[in-house]
Design a protein around this motif. Structure first.
Motif: not given
Length: 717
Positions: A48, A52, A115, A131, A159, A162, A241, A292, A328, A330
């Motif tokens: 994961s 992105p 998701s 997902k 998410a 991104e 998402a 996460a 995080k 990103i």
């Protein structure tokens, strides 16, 4: 080194980050006596953290995926490609559609989340959840390379932001005038601190993403996203998402759950102490945390230790204490990243490089697997031991068989049959039995296991053994099984035999035959074989009837030997291994029925395509022309052959066919031993038969023709 009997089954359900790391650690230090199984929908599991970057075009799909087949080989585990749909805790079995149940002593669940938005009208038909990552990545890649450039992302969290930024960047990099909408029913980016949220909003504007906050959606249609205001946002690719839903079947297990997620204790055990859970599908009751990947990674060492301790029936399991906050990093679409921790929000290309380094370092854990040194040979030892061992491990399946010359020499020493009702058939693979006017053929075959899954191995062994019956134009009748199991406890032996016989019976009964008995024993490794009979309405098809002018038809692609040899060395991609296993496990009864008028036919197995063709030509006293480019190959086979990978039987197969000197990797594959390979038939009007075979789903082809030149000679054109 002494190999202890197998006594416990550990089953990992899902190939998530925690389980991938557990497999790597297991390969470094396996627990003696434990058999490990990993169940996953496909041969790879996407990471994961790099999604992105993949969406933006910075990474290829191969860089995104963890190859579970290679990882399982390293760990000594079996891989089951399928989706679990339930756990029966009474019988201690896990259910996967299309195969017998999988028994467990200890199990762990790491299947992630979806998701999807089942309550949003039209989402299931016209949108793609972000997902699970695998299906999303495949659909995005197809869209990105297509003609459209209008996108909507539902869910304004980190998410979703991104993804929106990455999609906008990717489409503009393709020269498109991208339109990207990011929609949230509340305030977007609320999980970020104010400074980071402000910079993320600025990055979205810079990428041309239109942010819609406090915006309700009423439905999704083929035209786009319909808002409560009546506005329709046009989009050809719509993703979600915002959701974080657990797999529905978890609620049916009887385990304690929280909003559908498996509730776990500090030791990562569920309400059933023999079932663990980790990653996004688990709820940490003692310390709830957001979904996460960082938590799944941190859980892995503790999960590994606790699974080992539970299998060893010790009680001193370790507690997991998750950190309260985490960094995080990103992605901002282009190669720039934003950090969020301690109220600070730096951004820029240096942070992207840092994130890229972290992600690539993580993925190298699965691509650069350590080479575990084999145990030293004993000293002193008998002369010739090293030569007999060879320079690489012996292949399984047909790659482990004795060469054609040694087998032919041994069979030639046998006296000719004296019974009038026993008629040997050319090639010595089978015999024709004449009983009261009934024509019955009899054959036998067995395989040394080359994969750890007894079910898939049983299916392949059954298809392989049936090949002789189908090649003779006979209808399969009855079978007896001969099974050697590696040393294991009675409980594991019972599970394994049940799996093997259930899978075998499914294939054999589907072909029209019944298992009527068999024998079993324990030895060093798994082998599965069958003795088979078949009935012929007329004389069986043999090797000796090929005629000049006949077309040569092959029903399956070749290359399984080199792919499985590469798999043993950890050098074959999981996708290519899965394709080879699928080909090997496909029965060919319908193909055999179409080819019953063949003048000559054989199945392509241990001697390779060239060896089996040479046998047909010699028996028929004809030659053949092979059209090299027409021969279908399994994905990846030619590339692996070009790397010099060969099955251990390759040299003997090459020596057994005179007059053919391969000059390319593709020609080398003519001598590659096949397991449960295709039917090779000589008959007129091959193109019409190939069209019928392709309609049945076979990758069949006319690969050459029979000529009247020197008997046994193969000319490659």
């Amino acid at each position: 080194m002494m190999h202890l009997p197998l006594t416990k089954d550990l089953v990992l359900i899902g190939g998530g980050h925690s389980h991938a790391l557990v497999l790597r650690m297991w390969g470094m230090s396996p627990l003696p006596g434990a058999r490990v199984t990993v169940i996953n929908p496909g041969p790879t599991a996407p990471y994961s953290g790099m999604l992105p970057g993949f969406v933006a075009g910075h990474y290829t799909r191969d860089e995104l995926d963890i190859d579970l087949v290679k990882l399982a080989r390293f760990a000594g585990a079996r891989v089951i490609l399928g989706s679990a749909v339930g756990i029966d805790r009474t019988t201690r079995e896990i259910h996967v559609p299309g195969r017998p149940p999988i028994g467990y002593d200890v199990a762990s669940i790491d299947i992630g989340i979806t998701s999807a938005m089942p309550d949003l009208p039209g989402f299931a038909d016209h949108a793609t959840p972000a997902k699970p990552l695998g299906p999303f990545a495949a659909r995005w890649a197809a869209f990105r390379d297509g003609p459209f450039a209008s996108v909507a992302v539902i869910g304004g969290g980190v998410a979703g932001a991104e993804l929106a930024a990455a999609m906008a960047h990717a489409l503009r990099a393709k020269g498109r005038d991208a339109v990207v909408h990011l929609i949230d029913r509340a305030e977007a980016l609320s999980a970020l601190r104010p400074a980071a949220a402000a910079k993320m909003r600025q990055a979205l504007r810079a990428q041309g993403v239109t942010l819609h906050e406090h915006t309700a959606i009423t439905k999704i249609t083929v035209g786009g996203v319909h808002l409560a205001s009546g506005e329709v946002l046009e989009a050809q690719f719509i993703t979600g998402a915002a959701g974080a839903l657990p797999a529905a079947w978890l609620a049916q297990t009887g385990l304690d759950t929280h909003d559908g997620f498996v509730t776990v204790s500090p030791t990562l055990q569920s309400s059933d102490p023999d079932i663990f859970a980790a990653g996004d599908c688990a709820h940490l009751a003692h310390a709830p945390r957001p979904k996460a990947g960082v938590f799944a990674v941190r859980e892995a060492p503790l999960l590994h230790d606790n699974l080992r301790r539970r299998l060893a029936e010790t009680d001193n399991l370790r507690p997991y204490r998750p950190q309260k906050d985490y960094l995080k990093l990103i992605s901002l679409g282009r190669k720039s990243a934003l950090a969020d921790r301690f109220g600070l929000a730096p951004q820029g290309t240096l942070l992207w490089r840092w994130k890229d380094r972290i992600d690539r370092t993580f993925m190298r854990k699965f691509t650069d697997l350590p080479q575990m040194a084999p145990p030293p040979l004993p000293t002193p030892r008998a002369a010739g031991t090293i030569e007999a061992l060879g320079d690489k491990p012996m292949c399984g399946g047909c790659g482990a068989k004795v060469g054609r010359e040694a087998l032919g020499t041994a069979l030639a020493r046998l006296p000719a049959p004296i019974r009038a009702d026993v008629v040997p058939l050319p090639g010595d693979d089978a015999a024709l039995l004449l009983t009261g006017g009934t024509r019955q053929v009899m054959t036998t075959d067995h395989l040394r296991a080359f994969i750890a899954d007894p079910v898939l191995m049983a299916r392949i062994a059954a298809v392989h053994a049936l090949g002789d019956i189908w090649a003779m134009g006979a209808a399969p009748q009855a079978a007896t099984a001969s099974i050697t199991l590696p040393r294991m406890s009675e409980a594991l032996a019972s599970r394994t035999l049940s799996e093997i016989l259930d899978a075998s019976a499914e294939i054999l009964r589907g072909a029209g035959a019944e298992i009527v008995g068999g024998h079993s024993a324990m030895g060093d490794e798994l082998t599965i074989g069958f003795a088979l009979t078949g009935l012929c309405e007329s004389d069986p098809i043999t090797l000796s009837g090929a005629r000049a002018g006949d077309d040569l038809i092959l029903t399956k692609p070749i290359g399984s030997g080199v792919i499985m040899a590469a798999e043993m060395q950890g050098r074959a991609s999981g996708d290519h291994v899965a394709a080879a296993l699928s080909s090997m496990s496909r029965p060919q009864g319908d193909a055999a029925a179409l080819l019953r008028e063949a003048h000559a036919m054989t199945d392509v197995t241990g001697f390779g395509l060239a060896g089996h063709l040479h046998g047909m030509l010699t028996a028929s006293k004809v030659g053949a022309e092979l059209t090299l480019d027409a021969i279908p190959l399994l994905p990846g086979a030619e590339a692996l052959a070009a790397q010099g990978i060969r099955s251990t039987l390759f040299p003997k197969n090459l020596a057994a066919v005179p007059g053919v000197a391969p000059k390319s990797p593709r020609e080398d594959l003519l001598f590659d031993p096949q397991t449960a390979g295709g039917l090779l038939a000589a008959l007129p009007d091959g193109a019409a038969k190939v069209a019928q075979l392709r309609a049945l789903g076979y990758d069949a082809a006319v690969i050459g023709c029979i000529s009247g030149t020197w008997p046994g000679h193969i000319e490659i054109v």
